[in-house]
Structure formats: C-alpha cells, structure tokens
Write a protein that holds these residues in place. Structure first.
Motif, PDB file in Angstrom:
ATOM      1  N   GLU A 114       0.970  -1.171  -0.200  1.00  0.00           N
ATOM      2  CA  GLU A 114       0.078   0.112   0.064  1.00  0.00           C
ATOM      3  C   GLU A 114       0.754   1.266   0.008  1.00  0.00           C
ATOM      4  O   GLU A 114       0.346   2.205  -0.306  1.00  0.00           O
ATOM      5  CB  GLU A 114      -0.858   0.187   1.143  1.00  0.00           C
ATOM      6  CG  GLU A 114      -2.041  -1.052   1.410  1.00  0.00           C
ATOM      7  CD  GLU A 114      -2.731  -1.099   2.761  1.00  0.00           C
ATOM      8  OE1 GLU A 114      -3.933  -0.903   2.449  1.00  0.00           O
ATOM      9  OE2 GLU A 114      -2.069  -1.173   3.694  1.00  0.00           O
ATOM     10  N   VAL A 115       2.215   1.106   0.091  1.00  0.00           N
ATOM     11  CA  VAL A 115       2.978   2.304   0.284  1.00  0.00           C
ATOM     12  C   VAL A 115       3.704   2.486  -0.923  1.00  0.00           C
ATOM     13  O   VAL A 115       4.460   1.553  -1.641  1.00  0.00           O
ATOM     14  CB  VAL A 115       4.008   1.842   1.435  1.00  0.00           C
ATOM     15  CG1 VAL A 115       5.169   3.165   1.621  1.00  0.00           C
ATOM     16  CG2 VAL A 115       3.373   1.603   2.599  1.00  0.00           C
ATOM     17  N   ARG A 116       3.648   3.578  -1.553  1.00  0.00           N
ATOM     18  CA  ARG A 116       4.415   4.001  -2.729  1.00  0.00           C
ATOM     19  C   ARG A 116       5.717   4.488  -2.527  1.00  0.00           C
ATOM     20  O   ARG A 116       6.584   4.053  -2.989  1.00  0.00           O
ATOM     21  CB  ARG A 116       3.606   5.138  -3.546  1.00  0.00           C
ATOM     22  CG  ARG A 116       4.211   5.719  -4.677  1.00  0.00           C
ATOM     23  CD  ARG A 116       3.457   6.940  -5.370  1.00  0.00           C
ATOM     24  NE  ARG A 116       2.692   6.630  -6.326  1.00  0.00           N
ATOM     25  CZ  ARG A 116       1.943   7.044  -7.181  1.00  0.00           C
ATOM     26  NH1 ARG A 116       1.571   8.406  -6.727  1.00  0.00           N
ATOM     27  NH2 ARG A 116       1.363   6.768  -8.236  1.00  0.00           N
ATOM     28  N   TRP A 117       5.763   5.508  -1.376  1.00  0.00           N
ATOM     29  CA  TRP A 117       7.178   5.692  -1.061  1.00  0.00           C
ATOM     30  C   TRP A 117       7.196   5.852   0.515  1.00  0.00           C
ATOM     31  O   TRP A 117       6.167   6.248   1.211  1.00  0.00           O
ATOM     32  CB  TRP A 117       7.400   7.315  -1.477  1.00  0.00           C
ATOM     33  CG  TRP A 117       7.601   7.367  -2.952  1.00  0.00           C
ATOM     34  CD1 TRP A 117       6.658   7.999  -3.828  1.00  0.00           C
ATOM     35  CD2 TRP A 117       8.587   6.672  -3.943  1.00  0.00           C
ATOM     36  NE1 TRP A 117       6.963   7.832  -4.887  1.00  0.00           N
ATOM     37  CE2 TRP A 117       8.143   7.034  -5.156  1.00  0.00           C
ATOM     38  CE3 TRP A 117       9.914   6.178  -3.635  1.00  0.00           C
ATOM     39  CZ2 TRP A 117       8.896   6.704  -6.214  1.00  0.00           C
ATOM     40  CZ3 TRP A 117      10.476   5.944  -4.662  1.00  0.00           C
ATOM     41  CH2 TRP A 117      10.165   6.214  -5.935  1.00  0.00           C
ATOM     42  N   ALA A 118       8.249   5.652   1.072  1.00  0.00           N
ATOM     43  CA  ALA A 118       8.473   6.071   2.709  1.00  0.00           C
ATOM     44  C   ALA A 118       9.634   6.890   2.544  1.00  0.00           C
ATOM     45  O   ALA A 118      10.827   6.253   2.203  1.00  0.00           O
ATOM     46  CB  ALA A 118       8.509   4.776   3.427  1.00  0.00           C
ATOM     47  N   ILE A 119       9.805   7.936   3.086  1.00  0.00           N
ATOM     48  CA  ILE A 119      10.874   8.710   3.238  1.00  0.00           C
ATOM     49  C   ILE A 119      11.351   9.066   4.417  1.00  0.00           C
ATOM     50  O   ILE A 119      10.481   9.638   5.062  1.00  0.00           O
ATOM     51  CB  ILE A 119      10.694  10.075   2.307  1.00  0.00           C
ATOM     52  CG1 ILE A 119      10.219   9.399   0.669  1.00  0.00           C
ATOM     53  CG2 ILE A 119      12.013  10.928   2.065  1.00  0.00           C
ATOM     54  CD1 ILE A 119       9.762  10.525  -0.245  1.00  0.00           C
ATOM     55  N   THR A 125       7.989   9.876   6.314  1.00  0.00           N
ATOM     56  CA  THR A 125       6.938  10.536   5.615  1.00  0.00           C
ATOM     57  C   THR A 125       6.440   9.257   4.698  1.00  0.00           C
ATOM     58  O   THR A 125       7.074   8.504   4.191  1.00  0.00           O
ATOM     59  CB  THR A 125       7.003  11.538   4.777  1.00  0.00           C
ATOM     60  OG1 THR A 125       7.498  12.669   5.497  1.00  0.00           O
ATOM     61  CG2 THR A 125       5.878  11.828   3.863  1.00  0.00           C
ATOM     62  N   ILE A 126       5.263   9.019   5.078  1.00  0.00           N
ATOM     63  CA  ILE A 126       4.633   7.751   4.051  1.00  0.00           C
ATOM     64  C   ILE A 126       3.597   8.341   3.038  1.00  0.00           C
ATOM     65  O   ILE A 126       2.994   9.117   3.433  1.00  0.00           O
ATOM     66  CB  ILE A 126       3.755   6.818   5.068  1.00  0.00           C
ATOM     67  CG1 ILE A 126       4.406   6.226   6.354  1.00  0.00           C
ATOM     68  CG2 ILE A 126       3.044   5.702   4.278  1.00  0.00           C
ATOM     69  CD1 ILE A 126       5.787   5.308   5.777  1.00  0.00           C
ATOM     70  N   ILE A 127       3.831   7.900   1.738  1.00  0.00           N
ATOM     71  CA  ILE A 127       3.183   8.469   0.650  1.00  0.00           C
ATOM     72  C   ILE A 127       2.323   6.915   0.133  1.00  0.00           C
ATOM     73  O   ILE A 127       3.156   6.247  -0.518  1.00  0.00           O
ATOM     74  CB  ILE A 127       4.110   8.969  -0.319  1.00  0.00           C
ATOM     75  CG1 ILE A 127       4.635  10.104   0.137  1.00  0.00           C
ATOM     76  CG2 ILE A 127       3.171   9.428  -1.485  1.00  0.00           C
ATOM     77  CD1 ILE A 127       5.982  10.794  -0.540  1.00  0.00           C
ATOM     78  N   PRO A 128       1.207   7.007   0.273  1.00  0.00           N
ATOM     79  CA  PRO A 128       0.439   5.840  -0.075  1.00  0.00           C
ATOM     80  C   PRO A 128       0.162   5.814  -1.487  1.00  0.00           C
ATOM     81  O   PRO A 128       0.243   6.948  -2.204  1.00  0.00           O
ATOM     82  CB  PRO A 128      -1.028   5.929   0.866  1.00  0.00           C
ATOM     83  CG  PRO A 128      -1.202   7.276   0.802  1.00  0.00           C
ATOM     84  CD  PRO A 128       0.205   7.872   0.953  1.00  0.00           C
ATOM     85  N   TRP A 129      -0.217   4.700  -2.256  1.00  0.00           N
ATOM     86  CA  TRP A 129      -0.499   4.614  -3.680  1.00  0.00           C
ATOM     87  C   TRP A 129      -1.878   5.263  -3.684  1.00  0.00           C
ATOM     88  O   TRP A 129      -2.798   4.995  -2.814  1.00  0.00           O
ATOM     89  CB  TRP A 129      -0.626   3.224  -3.983  1.00  0.00           C
ATOM     90  CG  TRP A 129       0.352   2.352  -4.424  1.00  0.00           C
ATOM     91  CD1 TRP A 129       1.178   1.558  -3.379  1.00  0.00           C
ATOM     92  CD2 TRP A 129       1.363   2.499  -5.422  1.00  0.00           C
ATOM     93  NE1 TRP A 129       2.490   0.965  -3.867  1.00  0.00           N
ATOM     94  CE2 TRP A 129       2.442   1.721  -5.323  1.00  0.00           C
ATOM     95  CE3 TRP A 129       1.183   3.262  -6.506  1.00  0.00           C
ATOM     96  CZ2 TRP A 129       3.540   1.830  -6.248  1.00  0.00           C
ATOM     97  CZ3 TRP A 129       2.291   3.159  -7.529  1.00  0.00           C
ATOM     98  CH2 TRP A 129       3.218   2.403  -7.343  1.00  0.00           C
TER      99      TRP A 129
END
Length: 159
Positions: free
Chosen positions: A128-133, A141-145
C-alpha cells in the motif's frame, strides 16, 4: 578573541559530531537546533554564577554562536551542496512497496520503524506504500498509492 575561537571550534565540532550521528537520533529537532540549545545556557552559566565575572565574555560567545548559525543558514540557502552537507538529504526507505535495505542500513532504521510509520498513516501492508521517506529531521513520511493514470516507471520522487 580567544572566546570567539573557542566558540567556532566547539560549533564546528558539534556540527560534525551531530551530522555523523544521523537523522534518527533527535526526532523532530534538527541537530543544529539541539546544539544551539545546549550551547547558549552553557555560555551564560559561568557569567551568571560569577565564575567568570565578565558578562561581556558571555555576550561575545553567544553573539559568535548566533553569527555562526546565521552564516551556516545563509550558506546552506545559497549553495545547495552546503545545505546537503549541513542538513543532509532525505532517504527513500520504501520504493513502490519494497524496502530499500541499503538506505535502511545506512540510516540505521529498522523495518519495524517503517511499519510503525505505516500504521500511523493508516496503512497495513507494504504494497500500500508508494514511498516511505526518512526526512532530514528524522521523521518518516509515508506516501500511499493513490488511483491515478501514472505508472510506477513514470513516478519518481524528487529526492
């Protein structure tokens, strides 16, 4: 002049030491904010307790420290490379649902910490995670799909 030199040397040492320690050590507080918060009371403590009868010496020391902080800020703003050295750069921990173990190891972040950040963002599966930075201040920072017409090959972060 000795006071100014001492403050410059301590500041440079703390900048280096706190930068080497990494982003995760201070949570929300930037390492340099932490260093300044530690140094100012120390510089005034001798003058306040009358160990050093010169209050002027404390003012010179704190003035030097604040000048260094300002100069570091200006240099970081004007020169991107200086900013990267001083504050660091964000690190991608998850890319398109997969852990980036090289970055996790380099930043000393465990997969459990990423999972905790995912759960706090309301996500339960890695896919479900596009990016975790890992941001420069230590937050993840979590960027979901999200549904969009963008394919993963076209999508890349600016970091």
């Amino acid at each position: 002049m000795e006071t100014v030199l001492r403050v410059v040397l301590v500041y440079l040492f703390l900048m280096f030491a706190l930068r080497v320690m990494g982003k995760r050590e201070f949570g929300e507080m930037a390492p340099f904010d932490f260093a300044v918060l530690l140094l100012i009371p120390e510089m005034f403590s001798q003058a306040m307790s009358r160990e050093d009868f010169s209050l002027t010496n404390a003012f010179v020391a704190v003035g030097t420290l604040l000048t260094l902080v300002f100069a570091t800020s200006v240099l970081s703003y004007r020169f991107k490379r200086v900013g990267e050295v001083v504050a660091g750069v964000p690190a991608v921990l998850v890319r398109h649902g997969h852990l980036v173990t090289r970055n996790l190891d380099r930043e000393r972040v465990s997969p459990d910490e990423v999972l905790d950040a995912m759960h706090a963002a309301g996500l339960h599966r890695m896919d479900e995670v596009r990016w975790a930075i890992l941001e420069t201040d230590g937050r993840i920072t979590i960027i979901p799909w999200q549904p969009s017409g963008v394919t993963p090959a076209e999508d890349s972060p600016t970091v």
